[in-house]
Write a protein that holds these residues in place. Structure first.
Motif, PDB file in Angstrom:
ATOM      1  N   PRO A 139     -25.477  51.124 -26.018  1.00 31.87           N
ATOM      2  CA  PRO A 139     -24.088  50.380 -25.476  1.00 31.87           C
ATOM      3  C   PRO A 139     -24.202  48.869 -25.396  1.00 31.87           C
ATOM      4  CG  PRO A 139     -24.803  52.354 -24.197  1.00 31.87           C
ATOM      5  CD  PRO A 139     -25.982  52.065 -25.390  1.00 31.87           C
ATOM      6  N   GLU A 140     -25.378  48.401 -24.918  1.00 36.23           N
ATOM      7  CA  GLU A 140     -25.770  47.120 -24.949  1.00 36.23           C
ATOM      8  C   GLU A 140     -25.582  46.327 -26.224  1.00 36.23           C
ATOM      9  OE1 GLU A 140     -28.317  49.199 -23.830  1.00 36.23           O
ATOM     10  OE2 GLU A 140     -27.633  49.300 -21.918  1.00 36.23           O
ATOM     11  N   GLN A 141     -26.335  46.953 -27.396  1.00 34.93           N
ATOM     12  CA  GLN A 141     -26.140  46.134 -28.691  1.00 34.93           C
ATOM     13  C   GLN A 141     -24.490  46.304 -28.958  1.00 34.93           C
ATOM     14  OE1 GLN A 141     -28.298  48.255 -31.890  1.00 34.93           O
ATOM     15  NE2 GLN A 141     -28.715  46.175 -32.714  1.00 34.93           N
ATOM     16  N   ASP A 142     -23.824  47.555 -28.661  1.00 35.42           N
ATOM     17  CA  ASP A 142     -22.618  47.565 -29.093  1.00 35.42           C
ATOM     18  C   ASP A 142     -21.706  46.609 -28.573  1.00 35.42           C
ATOM     19  OD1 ASP A 142     -22.854  49.818 -30.715  1.00 35.42           O
ATOM     20  OD2 ASP A 142     -22.275  51.236 -29.391  1.00 35.42           O
ATOM     21  N   ARG A 143     -21.847  46.165 -27.239  1.00 32.18           N
ATOM     22  CA  ARG A 143     -21.054  45.244 -26.450  1.00 32.18           C
ATOM     23  C   ARG A 143     -21.214  43.817 -27.360  1.00 32.18           C
ATOM     24  NH1 ARG A 143     -22.363  48.010 -21.761  1.00 32.18           N
ATOM     25  NH2 ARG A 143     -24.103  46.561 -21.448  1.00 32.18           N
ATOM     26  N   ALA A 195     -15.224  54.407 -24.424  1.00 35.90           N
ATOM     27  CA  ALA A 195     -14.162  53.883 -23.877  1.00 35.90           C
ATOM     28  C   ALA A 195     -14.685  52.747 -23.010  1.00 35.90           C
ATOM     29  CB  ALA A 195     -13.314  55.031 -23.066  1.00 35.90           C
ATOM     30  N   ARG A 196     -15.759  53.007 -22.166  1.00 35.41           N
ATOM     31  CA  ARG A 196     -16.359  52.037 -21.366  1.00 35.41           C
ATOM     32  C   ARG A 196     -16.476  50.678 -22.217  1.00 35.41           C
ATOM     33  NH1 ARG A 196     -18.689  56.506 -18.702  1.00 35.41           N
ATOM     34  NH2 ARG A 196     -20.629  56.135 -19.792  1.00 35.41           N
ATOM     35  N   THR A 197     -17.309  50.918 -23.376  1.00 34.59           N
ATOM     36  CA  THR A 197     -17.853  50.090 -24.225  1.00 34.59           C
ATOM     37  C   THR A 197     -16.692  49.187 -24.556  1.00 34.59           C
ATOM     38  OG1 THR A 197     -19.631  51.210 -25.080  1.00 34.59           O
ATOM     39  CG2 THR A 197     -19.115  49.291 -26.440  1.00 34.59           C
ATOM     40  N   ALA A 198     -15.659  49.675 -25.074  1.00 39.78           N
ATOM     41  CA  ALA A 198     -14.427  49.092 -25.549  1.00 39.78           C
ATOM     42  C   ALA A 198     -13.819  48.093 -24.316  1.00 39.78           C
ATOM     43  CB  ALA A 198     -13.346  50.085 -25.865  1.00 39.78           C
ATOM     44  N   VAL A 199     -13.680  48.584 -23.185  1.00 43.30           N
ATOM     45  CA  VAL A 199     -13.321  47.767 -22.147  1.00 43.30           C
ATOM     46  C   VAL A 199     -14.077  46.715 -21.829  1.00 43.30           C
ATOM     47  CG1 VAL A 199     -12.140  47.627 -19.828  1.00 43.30           C
ATOM     48  CG2 VAL A 199     -11.553  49.535 -21.221  1.00 43.30           C
ATOM     49  N   GLU A 200     -15.215  47.021 -21.625  1.00 39.95           N
ATOM     50  CA  GLU A 200     -16.162  45.972 -21.048  1.00 39.95           C
ATOM     51  C   GLU A 200     -16.461  44.577 -22.010  1.00 39.95           C
ATOM     52  OE1 GLU A 200     -19.236  49.245 -18.752  1.00 39.95           O
ATOM     53  OE2 GLU A 200     -19.750  48.461 -21.108  1.00 39.95           O
ATOM     54  N   ALA A 201     -16.431  45.050 -23.280  1.00 39.56           N
ATOM     55  CA  ALA A 201     -16.690  44.259 -24.448  1.00 39.56           C
ATOM     56  C   ALA A 201     -15.351  43.587 -24.993  1.00 39.56           C
ATOM     57  CB  ALA A 201     -17.415  44.656 -25.647  1.00 39.56           C
ATOM     58  N   GLY A 202     -13.953  43.952 -24.445  1.00 32.88           N
ATOM     59  CA  GLY A 202     -12.999  43.414 -24.900  1.00 32.88           C
ATOM     60  C   GLY A 202     -12.228  43.806 -26.139  1.00 32.88           C
ATOM     61  N   ALA A 203     -12.642  45.063 -26.713  1.00 34.26           N
ATOM     62  CA  ALA A 203     -11.718  45.500 -27.718  1.00 34.26           C
ATOM     63  C   ALA A 203     -10.622  46.197 -27.254  1.00 34.26           C
ATOM     64  CB  ALA A 203     -12.579  46.800 -28.239  1.00 34.26           C
ATOM     65  N   THR A 228     -12.955  51.295 -15.932  1.00 33.66           N
ATOM     66  CA  THR A 228     -13.808  50.332 -16.241  1.00 33.66           C
ATOM     67  C   THR A 228     -13.287  49.042 -16.068  1.00 33.66           C
ATOM     68  OG1 THR A 228     -14.604  51.946 -17.626  1.00 33.66           O
ATOM     69  CG2 THR A 228     -15.447  49.639 -18.071  1.00 33.66           C
ATOM     70  N   ARG A 229     -14.057  47.732 -16.042  1.00 31.37           N
ATOM     71  CA  ARG A 229     -13.647  46.423 -16.167  1.00 31.37           C
ATOM     72  C   ARG A 229     -14.536  45.717 -17.194  1.00 31.37           C
ATOM     73  NH1 ARG A 229     -10.205  48.195 -12.637  1.00 31.37           N
ATOM     74  NH2 ARG A 229      -9.172  47.860 -14.608  1.00 31.37           N
ATOM     75  N   PRO A 230     -13.760  44.916 -17.491  1.00 32.91           N
ATOM     76  CA  PRO A 230     -14.464  43.696 -18.611  1.00 32.91           C
ATOM     77  C   PRO A 230     -15.746  43.138 -18.077  1.00 32.91           C
ATOM     78  CG  PRO A 230     -12.111  43.254 -18.503  1.00 32.91           C
ATOM     79  CD  PRO A 230     -12.237  44.142 -17.426  1.00 32.91           C
ATOM     80  N   VAL A 231     -16.560  42.749 -18.783  1.00 32.90           N
ATOM     81  CA  VAL A 231     -17.856  42.277 -18.555  1.00 32.90           C
ATOM     82  C   VAL A 231     -18.084  41.176 -19.165  1.00 32.90           C
ATOM     83  CG1 VAL A 231     -20.343  42.793 -18.129  1.00 32.90           C
ATOM     84  CG2 VAL A 231     -18.830  44.698 -17.744  1.00 32.90           C
ATOM     85  N   ALA A 232     -18.432  39.964 -18.453  1.00 34.68           N
ATOM     86  CA  ALA A 232     -18.586  38.870 -19.403  1.00 34.68           C
ATOM     87  C   ALA A 232     -19.791  38.838 -20.228  1.00 34.68           C
ATOM     88  CB  ALA A 232     -18.587  37.496 -18.525  1.00 34.68           C
ATOM     89  N   GLY A 233     -20.010  38.469 -21.490  1.00 34.19           N
ATOM     90  CA  GLY A 233     -21.120  38.286 -22.398  1.00 34.19           C
ATOM     91  C   GLY A 233     -22.177  37.320 -22.131  1.00 34.19           C
ATOM     92  N   ALA A 234     -23.332  37.527 -22.023  1.00 32.15           N
ATOM     93  CA  ALA A 234     -24.377  36.872 -21.593  1.00 32.15           C
ATOM     94  C   ALA A 234     -24.671  35.745 -22.703  1.00 32.15           C
ATOM     95  CB  ALA A 234     -25.633  37.591 -21.183  1.00 32.15           C
ATOM     96  N   ASP A 235     -24.768  36.382 -23.688  1.00 32.01           N
ATOM     97  CA  ASP A 235     -25.388  35.118 -24.876  1.00 32.01           C
ATOM     98  C   ASP A 235     -24.412  35.156 -25.960  1.00 32.01           C
ATOM     99  OD1 ASP A 235     -26.836  33.779 -26.455  1.00 32.01           O
ATOM    100  OD2 ASP A 235     -28.207  35.452 -27.163  1.00 32.01           O
ATOM    101  N   PRO A 236     -23.634  34.002 -26.098  1.00 30.67           N
ATOM    102  CA  PRO A 236     -22.694  33.983 -27.242  1.00 30.67           C
ATOM    103  C   PRO A 236     -23.574  33.779 -28.556  1.00 30.67           C
ATOM    104  CG  PRO A 236     -22.854  31.695 -25.951  1.00 30.67           C
ATOM    105  CD  PRO A 236     -23.807  32.914 -25.341  1.00 30.67           C
ATOM    106  N   ASP A 237     -24.718  33.320 -28.808  1.00 32.03           N
ATOM    107  CA  ASP A 237     -25.626  33.128 -29.812  1.00 32.03           C
ATOM    108  C   ASP A 237     -26.505  34.487 -29.888  1.00 32.03           C
ATOM    109  OD1 ASP A 237     -24.362  31.005 -30.688  1.00 32.03           O
ATOM    110  OD2 ASP A 237     -25.775  29.626 -29.161  1.00 32.03           O
ATOM    111  N   SER A 238     -25.954  35.546 -29.713  1.00 33.86           N
ATOM    112  CA  SER A 238     -26.668  36.679 -29.596  1.00 33.86           C
ATOM    113  C   SER A 238     -27.300  37.058 -31.052  1.00 33.86           C
ATOM    114  CB  SER A 238     -25.920  37.852 -29.357  1.00 33.86           C
ATOM    115  OG  SER A 238     -24.845  38.144 -30.299  1.00 33.86           O
ATOM    116  N   LEU A 296     -18.043  39.919 -33.317  1.00 33.63           N
ATOM    117  CA  LEU A 296     -17.030  40.414 -33.881  1.00 33.63           C
ATOM    118  C   LEU A 296     -15.800  39.238 -33.613  1.00 33.63           C
ATOM    119  CD1 LEU A 296     -15.846  41.460 -36.509  1.00 33.63           C
ATOM    120  CD2 LEU A 296     -15.336  43.679 -35.217  1.00 33.63           C
ATOM    121  N   ARG A 297     -15.486  39.352 -32.292  1.00 30.96           N
ATOM    122  CA  ARG A 297     -14.312  38.432 -31.757  1.00 30.96           C
ATOM    123  C   ARG A 297     -14.674  36.850 -31.983  1.00 30.96           C
ATOM    124  NH1 ARG A 297     -11.200  41.809 -28.971  1.00 30.96           N
ATOM    125  NH2 ARG A 297      -9.728  39.856 -28.540  1.00 30.96           N
ATOM    126  N   ARG A 298     -16.011  36.580 -31.808  1.00 31.06           N
ATOM    127  CA  ARG A 298     -16.066  35.110 -32.032  1.00 31.06           C
ATOM    128  C   ARG A 298     -16.202  34.710 -33.295  1.00 31.06           C
ATOM    129  NH1 ARG A 298     -21.987  31.891 -30.612  1.00 31.06           N
ATOM    130  NH2 ARG A 298     -21.134  30.073 -31.501  1.00 31.06           N
TER     131      ARG A 298
END
Ligand code: B12
Lengths: 430, 150
Positions: free
Chosen positions: A220-224, A269-277, A311-321, A230-232
């Motif tokens: 799930p972490e890697q999926d987020r 479903a949780r991953t989708a919401v958390e990561a903003g799909a 589930t609520r969206p979660v801000a991503g930590a590292d933009p240059d992951s 992908l969004r960026r």
């Protein structure tokens, strides 16, 4: 970020954008039946489901490989098909399937898996549909033996058939399948890169309503991280298009128990919401066994909708992951080959600059390998000729056996079935 | 088709076993798995790949004179595609007796009904394996008397 929703009349994209603005995840089945009555009942049930849902017509395998004769034969003999044969059925029959169900409040997408999509696109336009799925790479390498160069040519023509319908008030929408490929054991950066490149291909050929796919993998972490990458990349590269991101519930070997299957779906479903799909395509508890029933599809849609609501969206930590950096390196290396995205994709595959692990297609170099690490991350074991830094080879013996392969493929099945206790989903007979 | 990343037990002598998907089926993980399984049982495998038209299957078999033909399908069309393919195979004088088996997820409703299994056998398959029958298959393979990898 996408611009004014629905500006160009892309009904499918507009529905998803409006749902996003209301904070609702759009859910969608992978549903398809050979029989028109059942197909209509399936769409009606999707529409009536207690969820923000869009409809699907998934096509059968004969139509996918362009064997419309076999599809017509199956229709004539009443043979069970694994999807709806939109080319073999008359436009009137398909219009009757959609009548008073499909519309602005319930868009319907045609999903297939064809490296020869032209007839399929003509057939869907003919009945007033405008949304479909695929891509020159992702509907070729996992879907048979059509040479990649032919698929690229077919998809150029196909995409232009769709974009040619623009201006009639019905603007087309295309979703990439590049975020899935063979469904399993492909490191996320490669999926993100191919998905984005197919989106660029669509836009270059005039389809500006685009969705970019990514399929749930083993962490799930890697999926987020992958969804955010992908969004960026889309906001950096896909200028001028209206786009959203669609997550696919796991596309590999699925849990065999009903409880395990639901557990994996809820995670998606949780991953989708958390990561903003914005949209999620579900899988049912029948996935490991057979084509799901209408009821099983509705249950999966509602289950996913409930999990998303909690589930609520979660801000991503590292933009240059790591996923972003790798995917960007792949995309840039491909685009260096040519300004024409189709040509660039062909050259990249022929040089192994894109290379999908375990893909048997002759136009895939077949030099890369992947593994699941101890934390569940899907990683490169061998980067072949990819424009990525070589990885330190793992010490463990390299050779695959039938049982080691099966054990790697069933990583997610084991995780979710063991939590569930082993009660197999009910079988049917036919 | 590309060969799979090197298996532990590649075999380079003896009669060849032709491994093939059906005409409409594009799944390949089943083919990768079966190739490894067959090699571990001592078979030299020609993996023809997915979406194999009946004509191509016949041509490959005529060209390779296999000791065994293994057909795999999981997309739900295996019953119909398998029936057609094996009839084409058996219609060739040179292929009337070659051992041929089929297996996988052969219908869209779960386990294939017994009368449909019968149809496949009557049309010319020597054995039909259901989704979970891998063990029955390995024991079937033992009759080919090849040296299995240890
Ligand atoms: C990965 C996957 C895909 C990938 C495939 C990529 C690729 N190139 O391989 C993608 C996403 C592209 C895909 C596409 C499609 N898929 Co698919 N896919 C799967 C999935 C999720 C996993 C399959 C897998 O990797 N298995 C791993 C291998 C090792 O195992 P296996 O294939 O199950 O085979 C086992 C046994 O069946 C047996 N076996 C197989 N063959 C043989 C032969 C012999 C002789 C023997 C002894 C044994 C045997 O051995 C294996 C080990 O136990 C399954 C569902 C699941 N199982 O979870 C669906 C599934 C197989 N797909 C299905 C379908 C219908 C499709 C599509 C038609 C799309 C659609 N309508 O939904 C298209 C195929 C298009 C076409 N032209 O055929 C259905 C088939 C339904 C049925 N039979 O009733 C399944 C079951 C999903 C479902 N429930 O709807 N798919």
């Amino acid at each position: 970020m996408s611009t004014a929703p629905g500006l160009r009349g892309d009904r499918f994209g507009a529905f998803v954008a409006a749902s996003r603005d209301r904070g609702e995840l759009v859910v969608q089945p992978r549903m398809g039946f050979g029989d028109p009555g059942r197909m209509r009942a399936g769409l009606a049930a999707t529409r009536a489901a207690d969820a923000t849902a869009v409809g699907t017509i998934t096509l059968d395998s004969y139509t996918r490989v362009g064997d419309h004769r076999a599809a017509r034969g199956a229709v004539a003999h009443g043979t069970d098909l694994n999807g709806y044969p939109i080319v073999a059925r008359s436009a009137d029959q398909t219009r009757a399937v959609l009548d008073r169900l499909e519309g602005e409040d319930f868009p319907v997408q045609v999903r297939h898996g064809s490296a020869v999509p032209q007839d399929i696109f003509r057939a869907l336009l003919d009945v007033g549909l405008t949304a479909s799925e695929g891509g020159p790479v992702s509907y070729c390498l996992p879907y048979g033996r059509t040479p990649l160069s032919e698929s690229v040519a077919n998809w150029r023509e196909g995409t232009e058939i769709l974009s040619g319908a623009d201006g009639t008030g019905r603007s087309p929408h295309l979703e990439t399948f590049g975020g899935c490929m063979l469904g399993q054991l492909c490191p996320p950066a490669m999926l993100v890169a191919i998905s984005l490149l197919e989106g660029l291909f669509f836009a270059q050929h005039g389809v500006l309503g685009v969705s970019l796919s990514y399929a749930q993998q083993t962490s799930p972490e890697q999926d987020r991280e992958a969804v955010r990458a992908l969004r960026r990349l889309a906001s950096e590269f896909l200028r001028g298009a209206e786009w959203h991101v669609v997550l696919y519930a796991y596309m590999g070997l699925y849990p065999r128990t009903a409880e395990g299957a639901r557990s994996l779906l809820r995670q998606a479903a949780r991953t989708a919401v958390e990561a903003g799909a914005e949209r999620l395509i579900v899988k049912t508890e029948a996935e490991a066994h057979r084509i799901p029933t209408i009821e099983e599809n509705v249950r999966a849609l509602e289950d996913a909708a409930r999990a998303a609501e909690g589930t609520r969206p979660v801000a991503g930590a590292d933009p240059d992951s790591e996923t972003y950096t790798e995917a960007r390196a792949l995309v840039e290396a491909v685009l260096e080959h040519s300004d024409d995205v189709g040509t660039a994709l062909l050259r990249a595959f022929s040089r192994g600059h894109l290379d999908v692990p375990f893909c048997l297609h002759p136009d895939n170099a077949g030099r890369t390998r992947s593994f699941i690490d101890d934390a569940g991350y899907l990683r490169w074991a061998d980067t072949g000729a990819l424009p990525l830094p070589p990885v330190a080879r793992r010490s463990r013996a390299d050779a695959v056996t039938s049982s080691s392969l099966l054990s790697t493929l069933s990583y997610m099945e084991r995780r979710h079935d063991s939590r569930a206790g082993r009660r197999p989903a009910p079988g049917r007979n036919g | 088709m590309r060969s799979i990343p090197k298996g532990a037990s590649p075999v380079d002598s003896g009669p060849v076993t032709v491994l093939s998907g059906t005409s409409s089926d594009s799944h390949t993980w089943n083919l990768v798995f079966l190739q490894l399984l067959l090699e571990e049982a001592g078979h030299r495998v020609a993996n023809i790949g997915p979406c194999v038209p009946d004509r191509l299957l016949v041509e490959e078999c005529l060209a390779r004179t296999p000791g065994l033909v293994v057909v795999s399908s999981v997309n739900g069309h295996g019953y119909d595609d398998g029936l057609r393919a094996v009839r084409e195979l058996r219609a060739q004088p040179g292929l009337a007796r070659v051992p041929a088996v089929i297996g996988g997820k052969l219908g869209v409703n779960g386990t294939l009904a017994p009368d449909r299994v019968r149809d496949l056998l009557d049309a010319g398959f020597d054995a039909v394996f259901a989704d979970g029958d891998t063990e029955a298959f390995t024991s079937h393979l033992s009759r080919f008397g090849l040296r299995a990898a240890s």
